[in-house]
Motif scaffolding. Structure first.
Motif, PDB file in Angstrom:
ATOM      1  N   ALA A 155      59.877  48.390  52.344  1.00  0.00           N
ATOM      2  CA  ALA A 155      58.551  47.791  52.236  1.00  0.00           C
ATOM      3  C   ALA A 155      58.478  46.828  51.064  1.00  0.00           C
ATOM      4  N   PRO A 156      57.861  45.668  51.247  1.00  0.00           N
ATOM      5  CA  PRO A 156      57.726  44.726  50.133  1.00  0.00           C
ATOM      6  C   PRO A 156      56.755  45.260  49.090  1.00  0.00           C
ATOM      7  N   LEU A 157      56.831  44.689  47.889  1.00  0.00           N
ATOM      8  CA  LEU A 157      55.877  45.056  46.851  1.00  0.00           C
ATOM      9  C   LEU A 157      54.478  44.623  47.260  1.00  0.00           C
ATOM     10  N   GLU A 158      53.532  45.508  47.061  1.00  0.00           N
ATOM     11  CA  GLU A 158      52.141  45.187  47.373  1.00  0.00           C
ATOM     12  C   GLU A 158      51.545  44.306  46.277  1.00  0.00           C
ATOM     13  N   ALA A 159      50.491  43.577  46.629  1.00  0.00           N
ATOM     14  CA  ALA A 159      49.825  42.706  45.650  1.00  0.00           C
ATOM     15  C   ALA A 159      49.335  43.537  44.470  1.00  0.00           C
ATOM     16  N   GLY A 160      49.705  43.124  43.276  1.00  0.00           N
ATOM     17  CA  GLY A 160      49.282  43.840  42.080  1.00  0.00           C
ATOM     18  C   GLY A 160      50.103  45.059  41.745  1.00  0.00           C
ATOM     19  N   VAL A 218      37.378  41.862  40.915  1.00  0.00           N
ATOM     20  CA  VAL A 218      37.232  42.825  42.010  1.00  0.00           C
ATOM     21  C   VAL A 218      38.103  42.412  43.189  1.00  0.00           C
ATOM     22  N   GLN A 219      38.172  41.129  43.460  1.00  0.00           N
ATOM     23  CA  GLN A 219      39.017  40.639  44.546  1.00  0.00           C
ATOM     24  C   GLN A 219      40.476  40.994  44.307  1.00  0.00           C
ATOM     25  N   ALA A 220      40.938  40.913  43.059  1.00  0.00           N
ATOM     26  CA  ALA A 220      42.322  41.265  42.744  1.00  0.00           C
ATOM     27  C   ALA A 220      42.570  42.754  42.952  1.00  0.00           C
ATOM     28  N   TRP A 221      41.612  43.595  42.538  1.00  0.00           N
ATOM     29  CA  TRP A 221      41.781  45.033  42.751  1.00  0.00           C
ATOM     30  C   TRP A 221      41.820  45.381  44.232  1.00  0.00           C
ATOM     31  N   LEU A 222      41.098  44.631  45.038  1.00  0.00           N
ATOM     32  CA  LEU A 222      41.028  44.899  46.474  1.00  0.00           C
ATOM     33  C   LEU A 222      41.987  44.023  47.269  1.00  0.00           C
ATOM     34  N   ALA A 223      43.016  43.508  46.624  1.00  0.00           N
ATOM     35  CA  ALA A 223      43.943  42.612  47.303  1.00  0.00           C
ATOM     36  C   ALA A 223      44.689  43.304  48.439  1.00  0.00           C
ATOM     37  N   GLU A 224      44.793  44.625  48.381  1.00  0.00           N
ATOM     38  CA  GLU A 224      45.440  45.394  49.449  1.00  0.00           C
ATOM     39  C   GLU A 224      44.411  46.342  50.065  1.00  0.00           C
ATOM     40  N   PRO A 225      44.348  46.408  51.419  1.00  0.00           N
ATOM     41  CA  PRO A 225      43.419  47.356  52.047  1.00  0.00           C
ATOM     42  C   PRO A 225      43.832  48.808  51.839  1.00  0.00           C
ATOM     43  N   LEU A 226      45.128  49.024  51.631  1.00  0.00           N
ATOM     44  CA  LEU A 226      45.661  50.363  51.389  1.00  0.00           C
ATOM     45  C   LEU A 226      46.819  50.226  50.419  1.00  0.00           C
ATOM     46  N   ARG A 227      46.851  51.088  49.429  1.00  0.00           N
ATOM     47  CA  ARG A 227      47.936  51.043  48.456  1.00  0.00           C
ATOM     48  C   ARG A 227      48.816  52.277  48.585  1.00  0.00           C
ATOM     49  N   VAL A 270      38.508  55.169  44.473  1.00  0.00           N
ATOM     50  CA  VAL A 270      37.485  54.203  44.065  1.00  0.00           C
ATOM     51  C   VAL A 270      37.270  53.089  45.083  1.00  0.00           C
ATOM     52  N   LYS A 271      38.063  53.068  46.150  1.00  0.00           N
ATOM     53  CA  LYS A 271      38.010  51.924  47.057  1.00  0.00           C
ATOM     54  C   LYS A 271      36.621  51.725  47.664  1.00  0.00           C
ATOM     55  N   SER A 272      36.009  52.787  48.129  1.00  0.00           N
ATOM     56  CA  SER A 272      34.708  52.626  48.782  1.00  0.00           C
ATOM     57  C   SER A 272      33.678  52.059  47.816  1.00  0.00           C
ATOM     58  N   ASP A 273      33.731  52.474  46.554  1.00  0.00           N
ATOM     59  CA  ASP A 273      32.805  51.927  45.558  1.00  0.00           C
ATOM     60  C   ASP A 273      33.135  50.466  45.254  1.00  0.00           C
ATOM     61  N   LEU A 274      34.417  50.150  45.196  1.00  0.00           N
ATOM     62  CA  LEU A 274      34.810  48.761  44.974  1.00  0.00           C
ATOM     63  C   LEU A 274      34.314  47.859  46.111  1.00  0.00           C
ATOM     64  N   VAL A 275      34.402  48.355  47.328  1.00  0.00           N
ATOM     65  CA  VAL A 275      33.921  47.589  48.481  1.00  0.00           C
ATOM     66  C   VAL A 275      32.417  47.345  48.373  1.00  0.00           C
TER      67      VAL A 275
END
Length: 628
Positions: free
Chosen positions: A216-221, A521-530, A607-612
């Motif tokens: 798997a490639p490295l995820e964003a961030g 916030v966009q950077a933290w949410l750069a991946e839908p799943l980490r 924290v994803k749901s709160d970030l969204v």
């Protein structure tokens, strides 16, 4: 330590302390796509003597699977220190898809200066032997074998080697270390299979095998792979205390008390009233006057140049910065000590000590009296702060011989005020002011300190465009001559068609341009799943919008207030529309307190749901309709 790498991997490979392998045996492949290139065979034999001298034999075959893979393998480099090492190429050939070998001619083999040491004569011992392979196409193989002999060890009586995974599949890799039987051998192996050691004729051979396919490639961030993936670190040094002692002894410098250094330190600090002020003056002088030669610790001899020579030449690598800054501090009665750590996205060290990309590769200063670390190589960081690349990680205190840890967090605040005045044509004049406080203030100030006027305006235009707006932008800055404290920038300009003169317009409820909490916030949410650990640097943001609307529109909808609170985030937004003045005011506040810089996939899920929810508010719009 050896380097063997392809042209497109040059920048990354120069940071590594050894040759490259591939991913964790248990990792699933990211997709069924064919990897651009494959390592078919890779064998490294190190014959090591007690004094740390070594003869290395490398034999590698790489295959290009795709056109992109051709770029990966068609040009390779062998790094060596010309003062203490010799390299002899044994085989250099392209094997075409039909199995026919084509030798690399002498015209395609050349030595070039290590680019990072350009303009620094004291560091021109690093050389890249460049091999350009002919006729490489998809299905071709390149075969490179060489012998490297190091007659003088980087550290007397020691040997260490780091192997780090990269992103090409490995069909077969073997690393062999042949040492005198009475020389100790310590390892930290993750994903590498250790074979039973064999002792005969007074020597012991240690062998490690490695194989793996696509991963798997490295995820964003994501942080560096070695934080959780495979790596192999071997060393003849038993522990970090011993490693520190071996660095400390040769670093003793008789020129630390040279009269020129003492005079400079005392003259610079003549107006300073206390130790912190003196340390800050000397820090600022270092970062603005001693050019940083960005060679990583362990690539050349791990002994600083003489402090007086560094002062005379006005350049040095990280250990040289430590040596001269330490000498200047000592001249005004402030004790300091060298600190060895990792400069990069790695938040742990291997269990055994050594140099390398995900091991020790950088040096900074610890000032016990002030209880703070300082990195004078970071020209854009104010005194009292650290670059993010050395925060929250193990730090080896050289004088004490013990591991500490750099701070996990530091002050980071940003206040933004945006005024938008939409006229009767639907165009908007805007004024924007941002103030940074804490660790990011000097980063921003230093960028503009070094920017030309033209470059400054290009930055302004880019920040407007990245916000999704098209228009003009003029930028002014605060005092770029200051060395610390808050830093502000202001922008103003005009955006056409901010509100359309017919129909309905969804007007963005912006409280900042690019670089504010929306970008964060966009950077933290750069991946839908980490699934990999990721970088999570917190901070506090306060943003306000004042939007004046024209009289030809009616406000149809204003977003509701929002509040989001959890263990990490404290977010609120408040909207007030004054119909008489036709002014909308929006106030947003976000505090993000992770408490560390490397977060786990589980923390992201928590924290994803709160970030969204926060992102939804940041993307909200005010709906206006033209009056009929």
């Amino acid at each position: 330590m050896t380097r063997c790498f392809a042209f497109t991997r040059l920048a990354a490979a120069l940071m590594l302390g050894g040759c490259v392998a591939i991913a964790h045996a248990g990792e699933p492949a990211a997709s069924d796509d064919l990897a651009p290139s494959t390592m078919e065979r890779d064998v490294h034999l190190f014959v090591i003597q007690k004094d740390g001298s070594v003869e290395e034999h490398d034999d590698t075959i790489l295959r290009a699977n795709t056109t992109s893979g051709v770029d990966d393998i068609a040009q390779r480099y062998v790094w060596f220190n010309k003062d203490i090492e010799q390299v002899q190429l044994l085989v250099a050939e392209t094997i075409d898809p039909n199995g026919v070998a084509h030798q690399v001619g002498p015209e395609a083999i050349r030595d070039v200066q290590e680019p990072r040491s350009a303009g620094a004569p004291n560091f021109q011992d690093g050389v890249l032997r460049t091999v350009i392979f002919p006729g490489v196409e998809p299905g071709s193989r390149v075969h490179l074998a060489f012998r490297k002999t190091r007659t003088k060890p980087l550290q007397a009586g020691t040997f260490a080697y780091l192997v780090e995974p990269t992103r090409e599949p490995v069909e077969m890799q073997r690393l062999i270390f042949d040492l005198p039987a009475d020389v100790p051998f310590y390892t930290d192996a993750r994903g590498y299979l250790a074979l039973p050691p064999v002792t005969e004729n007074g020597r012991t051979r240690y062998e490690f095998d490695y194989r793996h396919g696509p991963y798997a490639p490295l995820e964003a961030g994501a942080v560096g792979y070695a934080n959780w993936g495979d790596r192999l670190m071997i060393s003849t040094v038993p522990d970090f205390a011993s490693f520190a002692a071996r660095y400390r002894g040769p670093a003793v410098d008789a020129t630390m008390n040279d009269p020129a250094i003492v005079r400079l330190a005392q003259s610079l600090t003549a107006q300073a009233t206390d130790p912190r002020a003196k340390a800050q003056v000397l820090y600022d002088w270092m970062r603005l006057n001693i050019r940083y030669v960005a060679l990583f610790l362990g690539e050349t001899a791990a002994i600083p140049h003489k402090a007086i020579d560094i002062l005379r030449n006005r350049y040095g690598d990280c250990k040289d910065h430590v040596a001269l800054y330490g000498a200047l501090l000592a001249a005004v009665g402030i004790r300091s000590e060298a600190v060895l750590l990792n400069l990069g996205p790695y938040y742990s060290l291997p269990d055994v000590p050594g140099y390398g990309g995900s091991a020790i590769n950088h040096a900074i200063v610890w000032i016990p009296e002030l209880f703070l670390y300082a990195d004078t190589t970071a020209g854009g960081v104010s005194f009292g702060y650290l670059p993010a690349s050395v925060m929250d990680r193990p730090a080896l205190l050289v004088d004490e011989g013990m591991l500490s840890r750099t701070p996990a967090t530091q002050l980071r605040e940003r206040t933004a005020r945006l005024q938008i005045d939409v006229d009767e044509s639907g165009a908007a004049n805007y004024a924007y002011r941002v103030e940074d406080v804490g660790s990011t203030a000097e980063l921003e100030r230093n960028m503009f300190r070094r920017a030309t006027r033209q470059r400054t305006q290009l930055i302004a235009a880019s920040r407007l465009l990245q916000t999704g707006l098209h228009g003009t932008a003029q930028l002014r800055t605060g005092d770029v001559a200051a060395m610390d404290g808050p830093f502000s920038t202001s922008m103003q300009g005009r955006v056409e068609h901010f509100v359309w003169e017919d129909g309905t317009t969804a007007v963005p409820a912006l409280t900042s341009l690019s670089g504010g909490m929306g970008s964060q916030v966009q950077a933290w949410l750069a991946e839908p799943l980490r699934t990999q650990p990721w970088t999570c640097i917190g901070g506090e943001f306060d943003e306000t919008l004042e939007l004046a609307l024209p009289r030809f529109v009616q406000v149809i909808d204003v977003p509701p207030d929002a509040v989001v609170k959890d263990r990490v985030f404290d977010f609120s937004s408040h909207y007030v529309f004054d119909p008489a003045e036709r002014v909308l005011q929006v106030r947003r506040h976000l505090r993000a307190g992770f408490g560390h810089q490397m977060c786990s996939p589980t923390e992201f899920l928590d924290v994803k749901s709160d970030l969204v929810r926060v992102q939804r508010d940041l993307d909200s719009e005010v709906v206006v309709k033209v009056l009929k």
